[in-house]
Design a protein around this motif. Structure first.
Motif, short mmCIF file in Angstrom:
data_model
loop_
_atom_site.label_atom_id
_atom_site.label_comp_id
_atom_site.label_asym_id
_atom_site.label_seq_id
_atom_site.Cartn_x
_atom_site.Cartn_y
_atom_site.Cartn_z
N PRO A 1 0.81 -1.26 0.09
CA PRO A 1 -0.10 0.09 -0.03
C PRO A 1 0.89 1.40 -0.12
O PRO A 1 0.36 2.18 -0.48
CB PRO A 1 -0.92 -0.05 1.08
CG PRO A 1 -0.25 -1.09 2.10
CD PRO A 1 0.55 -2.04 1.27
N PHE A 2 2.13 1.09 0.52
CA PHE A 2 2.92 2.46 0.69
C PHE A 2 4.16 1.92 -0.19
O PHE A 2 5.33 2.42 0.32
CB PHE A 2 3.24 2.99 1.96
CG PHE A 2 2.12 3.11 2.69
CD1 PHE A 2 0.94 3.95 2.71
CD2 PHE A 2 1.70 2.13 3.80
CE1 PHE A 2 -0.13 4.11 3.29
CE2 PHE A 2 0.41 2.28 4.70
CZ PHE A 2 -0.49 3.49 4.28
N ILE B 1 0.73 8.31 7.04
CA ILE B 1 0.87 6.67 6.81
C ILE B 1 0.42 6.15 8.15
O ILE B 1 -0.15 5.33 8.38
CB ILE B 1 2.25 6.15 6.30
CG1 ILE B 1 2.30 6.55 4.82
CG2 ILE B 1 2.67 4.76 6.81
CD1 ILE B 1 3.74 6.54 4.34
N ILE B 2 1.12 6.91 9.00
CA ILE B 2 0.93 6.34 10.47
C ILE B 2 -0.42 6.52 11.15
O ILE B 2 -0.93 5.61 11.63
CB ILE B 2 1.90 7.21 11.67
CG1 ILE B 2 3.51 7.09 11.35
CG2 ILE B 2 1.51 7.33 13.10
CD1 ILE B 2 4.21 8.21 12.22
N LEU B 3 -1.28 7.67 10.57
CA LEU B 3 -2.62 7.63 10.81
C LEU B 3 -3.40 6.67 10.17
O LEU B 3 -4.58 6.37 10.78
CB LEU B 3 -3.05 9.22 10.65
CG LEU B 3 -2.63 10.33 11.17
CD1 LEU B 3 -2.86 11.63 10.56
CD2 LEU B 3 -2.97 10.13 12.78
N GLN B 4 -3.24 6.31 9.11
CA GLN B 4 -3.76 5.31 8.21
C GLN B 4 -3.59 3.84 8.86
O GLN B 4 -4.54 3.07 9.15
CB GLN B 4 -3.31 5.13 6.67
CG GLN B 4 -4.15 6.26 5.95
CD GLN B 4 -3.65 6.10 4.55
OE1 GLN B 4 -3.62 4.96 4.13
NE2 GLN B 4 -3.80 7.14 3.85
N VAL C 1 -6.70 5.74 12.70
CA VAL C 1 -7.11 7.14 13.01
C VAL C 1 -7.84 7.67 11.66
O VAL C 1 -9.11 8.28 11.84
CB VAL C 1 -6.10 8.13 13.36
CG1 VAL C 1 -6.73 9.61 13.58
CG2 VAL C 1 -5.39 7.68 14.88
N ILE C 2 -7.41 7.28 10.64
CA ILE C 2 -8.34 7.95 9.48
C ILE C 2 -8.27 6.71 8.48
O ILE C 2 -7.67 5.80 8.27
CB ILE C 2 -7.45 8.97 8.69
CG1 ILE C 2 -5.93 8.86 8.14
CG2 ILE C 2 -7.40 10.23 9.47
CD1 ILE C 2 -5.34 9.93 7.42
#
Length: 159
Positions: free
Chosen positions: A5-6, A111-114, A118-119
């Motif tokens: 995904p990244f 990326i961290i939030l995904q 969180v989002i």
């Protein structure tokens, strides 16, 4: 993996090389073509790394590098003296470095939030997903970077 995904180009390149070395199945035709191209570029006295980056990075990244180079040419042509040109180019490099660092930090935060949930990842739709929106944002970015660079002044040493 291929569908990460990244996905990052450097990570994919290193993964290909590492797995090729460990499994004994390096893509030799690609490596030989790269070496031959580098030798030809060297013999033509062309910048090998600049051209290699053009092959290595996606067109979306190399296009923005071209836009930055065109802004630099514009700033250099509009400068009245060598001293003014040096100050403006230096300020442009500082501004560009800040934009790259800021973009990297925001990408990492996203990326961290995904990953933490969180989002939720969403795909833009409509006008926001169109090429026209990208062009509008590019024009805004060019204006927002060129104006501060052109407004920078040479400080005179008093003494």
């Amino acid at each position: 993996g291929a569908d990460a995904p990244f996905a990052l180009p450097q990570a994919n390149l290193m993964a290909t090389l590492t797995s090729g070395i460990m499994l004994g199945n390096l893509p030799w035709p690609m490596i030989i073509v790269g070496v031959v191209m580098a030798l030809v570029l060297f013999l033509l006295d062309l910048p090998i790394m600049t051209i290699a980056i053009g092959f290595y990075l996606p067109i979306s990244t190399t296009t923005i590098i071209l836009v930055g180079a065109l802004i630099r040419v514009f700033v250099e042509k509009m400068s009245k003296s060598d001293e003014e040109k040096e100050v403006k180019v230096s300020n442009g490099i500082s501004l560009s470095s800040g934009l790259v660092a800021g973009g990297s930090i925001i990408g990492l935060v996203g990326i961290i939030l995904q990953v933490t949930g969180v989002i939720k990842p969403r795909t833009p739709a409509g006008f926001v997903a169109s090429n026209m929106m990208g062009i509008i944002l590019l024009i805004i970015l060019v204006i927002a970077t060129t104006i501060p660079i052109m407004m920078s002044k040479v400080k005179k040493n008093e003494g």
